[in-house]
Design a protein around this motif. Structure first.
Motif, PDB file in Angstrom:
ATOM      1  N   ARG A 134     -42.212 -21.281 -62.750  1.00 13.18           N
ATOM      2  CA  ARG A 134     -40.850 -21.537 -63.236  1.00 13.18           C
ATOM      3  C   ARG A 134     -40.292 -22.795 -62.579  1.00 13.18           C
ATOM      4  O   ARG A 134     -40.427 -22.991 -61.374  1.00 13.18           O
ATOM      5  CB  ARG A 134     -39.957 -20.335 -62.925  1.00 13.18           C
ATOM      6  N   THR A 136     -36.803 -25.096 -61.968  1.00 18.06           N
ATOM      7  CA  THR A 136     -35.343 -24.950 -61.984  1.00 18.06           C
ATOM      8  C   THR A 136     -34.661 -26.063 -62.765  1.00 18.06           C
ATOM      9  O   THR A 136     -33.506 -25.906 -63.177  1.00 18.06           O
ATOM     10  CB  THR A 136     -34.791 -24.955 -60.543  1.00 18.06           C
ATOM     11  N   GLU A 168     -42.794 -18.607 -71.347  1.00 24.77           N
ATOM     12  CA  GLU A 168     -42.491 -17.238 -70.911  1.00 24.77           C
ATOM     13  C   GLU A 168     -41.839 -17.238 -69.534  1.00 24.77           C
ATOM     14  O   GLU A 168     -40.925 -16.452 -69.265  1.00 24.77           O
ATOM     15  CB  GLU A 168     -43.773 -16.405 -70.875  1.00 24.77           C
ATOM     16  N   ASN A 170     -40.160 -19.741 -68.131  1.00 27.24           N
ATOM     17  CA  ASN A 170     -38.939 -20.543 -68.038  1.00 27.24           C
ATOM     18  C   ASN A 170     -37.854 -20.155 -69.028  1.00 27.24           C
ATOM     19  O   ASN A 170     -36.775 -20.748 -69.012  1.00 27.24           O
ATOM     20  CB  ASN A 170     -39.287 -22.025 -68.212  1.00 27.24           C
ATOM     21  N   PRO A 172     -35.787 -16.737 -70.159  1.00 27.49           N
ATOM     22  CA  PRO A 172     -35.583 -15.312 -69.850  1.00 27.49           C
ATOM     23  C   PRO A 172     -35.376 -14.463 -71.094  1.00 27.49           C
ATOM     24  O   PRO A 172     -34.312 -13.904 -71.312  1.00 27.49           O
ATOM     25  CB  PRO A 172     -34.330 -15.345 -68.972  1.00 27.49           C
ATOM     26  N   ASP A 173     -36.392 -14.403 -71.944  1.00 29.08           N
ATOM     27  CA  ASP A 173     -36.292 -13.590 -73.161  1.00 29.08           C
ATOM     28  C   ASP A 173     -37.655 -12.985 -73.455  1.00 29.08           C
ATOM     29  O   ASP A 173     -38.638 -13.710 -73.621  1.00 29.08           O
ATOM     30  CB  ASP A 173     -35.824 -14.438 -74.344  1.00 29.08           C
ATOM     31  N   ALA A 174     -37.694 -11.662 -73.510  1.00 29.80           N
ATOM     32  CA  ALA A 174     -38.966 -10.967 -73.687  1.00 29.80           C
ATOM     33  C   ALA A 174     -39.599 -11.206 -75.051  1.00 29.80           C
ATOM     34  O   ALA A 174     -40.777 -10.936 -75.251  1.00 29.80           O
ATOM     35  CB  ALA A 174     -38.770  -9.460 -73.472  1.00 29.80           C
ATOM     36  N   SER A 197     -30.799 -19.906 -73.860  1.00 28.31           N
ATOM     37  CA  SER A 197     -31.395 -20.179 -72.567  1.00 28.31           C
ATOM     38  C   SER A 197     -30.737 -21.380 -71.902  1.00 28.31           C
ATOM     39  O   SER A 197     -30.420 -21.363 -70.723  1.00 28.31           O
ATOM     40  CB  SER A 197     -32.901 -20.436 -72.731  1.00 28.31           C
ATOM     41  N   SER A 200     -27.274 -20.533 -70.768  1.00 26.04           N
ATOM     42  CA  SER A 200     -27.330 -19.667 -69.583  1.00 26.04           C
ATOM     43  C   SER A 200     -27.579 -20.502 -68.327  1.00 26.04           C
ATOM     44  O   SER A 200     -26.977 -20.271 -67.290  1.00 26.04           O
ATOM     45  CB  SER A 200     -28.459 -18.644 -69.761  1.00 26.04           C
ATOM     46  N   ARG A 201     -28.433 -21.511 -68.436  1.00 26.74           N
ATOM     47  CA  ARG A 201     -28.710 -22.375 -67.290  1.00 26.74           C
ATOM     48  C   ARG A 201     -27.479 -23.187 -66.916  1.00 26.74           C
ATOM     49  O   ARG A 201     -27.152 -23.343 -65.734  1.00 26.74           O
ATOM     50  CB  ARG A 201     -29.862 -23.327 -67.621  1.00 26.74           C
TER      51      ARG A 201
END
Length: 204
Positions: A134, A136, A168, A170, A172-174, A197, A200-201
């Motif tokens: 991941r 940042t 996957e 980076n 956060p969604d399944a 995403s 959210s960041r």
């Protein structure tokens, strides 16, 4: 009369949803353009000229590792011996593979590889594992480009797998992996997920 808290919250949610839909529409257009790439590639290595001409350049951290081809061939041969072999009869090959690849795989990890992919591709995926993590500071443009590469038929399977794993890790969604394997509406959903995403960041 001042609006109630719940109504203010409703308006805020509406603005957020509208912004996400707007962002998603723009992302969908970019992804749609990326999916126009076609034509299978059987080579194990990524053609750098094709990457430069057809793709946005990605920084080194987002690229599959450059592998020693001699090492790949040797490990693929060992994997082929272990896959479908006898547990006791392939113990030395397993130990050699783990020592060479710096892994801790078991006999069962090798069984059935050939049923879904060739051993060369599987080895490349294994060796790329430590490079999947991941970030940042990843950007929306980079996420979109990686999504396009996953859907690009010209990209070798092991590289597609690398970029899928990076998505996957980076995003956060399944649902992210399923979008590439279930036809119909995947681009629309992908745009929404990427837009959410990114927001959210930015809100952190």
């Amino acid at each position: 009369m001042a609006p109630s808290f719940s109504f203010c919250r409703y308006l805020q949610d509406c603005r957020i949803r509208t912004a996400v839909i707007s962002d998603a529409a723009g992302i969908n257009l970019q992804i749609s353009r990326l999916t126009l790439r076609s034509g299978p590639c059987d080579s194990g290595q990524i053609d750098s000229k094709t990457v430069r001409e057809k793709m946005m350049e990605l920084r080194q951290e987002l690229m599959p590792p450059q592998l020693d081809e001699t090492r790949v061939v040797r490990l693929a041969a060992l994997a082929a011996e272990i896959d479908g072999g006898e547990r006791d009869g392939t113990a030395s090959q397993l130990a050699e593979f783990n020592r060479e690849a710096m892994t801790n795989l078991t006999f069962l990890d090798f069984q059935g590889i050939y049923g879904g992919q060739d051993h060369d591709t599987w080895v490349r995926k294994v060796l790329a594992g430590p490079y999947e993590y991941r970030l940042t500071d990843i950007t929306q443009s980079e996420l979109i480009e990686m999504a396009g590469r996953v859907m690009d038929a010209e990209i070798p399977e092991h590289a597609q797998y690398f970029w899928l794993k990076m998505l996957e890790l980076n995003i956060p969604d399944a649902r992210i992996s399923d979008l590439f394997f279930w036809p119909g509406g995947s681009i629309l959903a992908m745009g929404t997920i990427l837009a959410n995403s990114q927001r959210s960041r930015l809100s952190r």
